[in-house]
Design a protein around this motif. Sequence first.
Motif, PDB file in Angstrom:
ATOM      1  N   TYR A  35       0.851  -1.180   0.000  1.00 30.04           N
ATOM      2  CA  TYR A  35       0.000   0.000   0.000  1.00 30.04           C
ATOM      3  C   TYR A  35       0.892   1.237   0.000  1.00 30.04           C
ATOM      4  N   GLN A  37       0.507   5.437   1.327  1.00 30.45           N
ATOM      5  CA  GLN A  37      -0.337   6.326   2.107  1.00 30.45           C
ATOM      6  C   GLN A  37       0.106   7.755   1.893  1.00 30.45           C
ATOM      7  N   HIS A  41      -5.505  10.980   0.917  1.00 31.97           N
ATOM      8  CA  HIS A  41      -5.902   9.798   0.146  1.00 31.97           C
ATOM      9  C   HIS A  41      -6.012   8.543   0.989  1.00 31.97           C
ATOM     10  N   ARG A  44      -3.894   3.212  -0.043  1.00 36.76           N
ATOM     11  CA  ARG A  44      -4.328   2.706  -1.338  1.00 36.76           C
ATOM     12  C   ARG A  44      -3.481   1.501  -1.742  1.00 36.76           C
ATOM     13  N   GLU A  59      -5.286  -0.767  -6.811  1.00 32.93           N
ATOM     14  CA  GLU A  59      -5.928   0.480  -7.240  1.00 32.93           C
ATOM     15  C   GLU A  59      -4.979   1.439  -7.949  1.00 32.93           C
ATOM     16  N   VAL A  60      -3.701   1.469  -7.522  1.00 31.22           N
ATOM     17  CA  VAL A  60      -2.758   2.472  -8.032  1.00 31.22           C
ATOM     18  C   VAL A  60      -1.461   1.795  -8.466  1.00 31.22           C
TER      19      VAL A  60
ATOM     20  N   LYS B  96      -8.721  -7.535  -0.930  1.00 29.31           N
ATOM     21  CA  LYS B  96      -8.556  -6.089  -1.019  1.00 29.31           C
ATOM     22  C   LYS B  96      -9.298  -5.362   0.092  1.00 29.31           C
ATOM     23  N   THR B  98     -10.374  -1.557   1.509  1.00 29.75           N
ATOM     24  CA  THR B  98     -10.510  -0.162   1.119  1.00 29.75           C
ATOM     25  C   THR B  98     -10.607   0.666   2.384  1.00 29.75           C
TER      26      THR B  98
END
Lengths: 111, 109
Positions: A35, A37, A41, A44, A59-60, B96, B98
């Motif tokens: 992830y 950070q 945001h 992610r 996601e990114v 995942k 979120t």
Amino acid sequence: DAGITQSPRHKVTETGTPVTLRCHQTENHRYMYWYRQDPGHGLRLIHYSYGVKDTDKGEVSDGYSVSRSKTEDFLLTLESATSSQTSVYFCAIGGTTYEQYFGPGTRLTVT
Amino acid sequence: DAKTTQPTSMDCAEGRAANLPCNHSTISGNEYVYWYRQIHSQGPQYIIHGLKNNETNEMASLIITEDRKSSTLILPHATLRDTAVYYCIVNEGNEKLTFGTGTRLTIIP
């Protein structure tokens, strides 16, 4: 605490240089995650792995690649670092009921 | 994954119980409720999770309403070290998570 370490803990690098961050676990968990950070945001997901040599995008994922050649190690590579990749990077491992345990983080600054 | 709604911030007196609410009105039958927290500059920490029954562990209790549309995380005797951002996440248990913006809990001496 779950046995997760990240290295390096801090890194400053220049734009355009390759960077590899390492996540190491001693728990023998199948799932591992990367992830980032950033302020505003939250956390992610970049990439994750569900086994040796098995990875998928999050996601990114643009600008990042990962590799997992051993259960215990999950590597995140920035092929050509950009200033937008300045962030705090967290690795996590997945528990038996899908809870995740996070490492201490790597603070990366791209100048 | 279902969306969650949490208050932006809360205060709690040291030694008292901290009750952190979370709304998840669109939760589906196979989604779990997970709670994590993040103390400043540290990695997120898993606290507890549940499906429909109330759960308790050494850190906290999780109360899920019968219709599963909301839940409450209870820290029974808050200490200064519990000051953190608390995240409520609804997830099927897949790979995942979120993370939203969470609740910033401040424990007041």
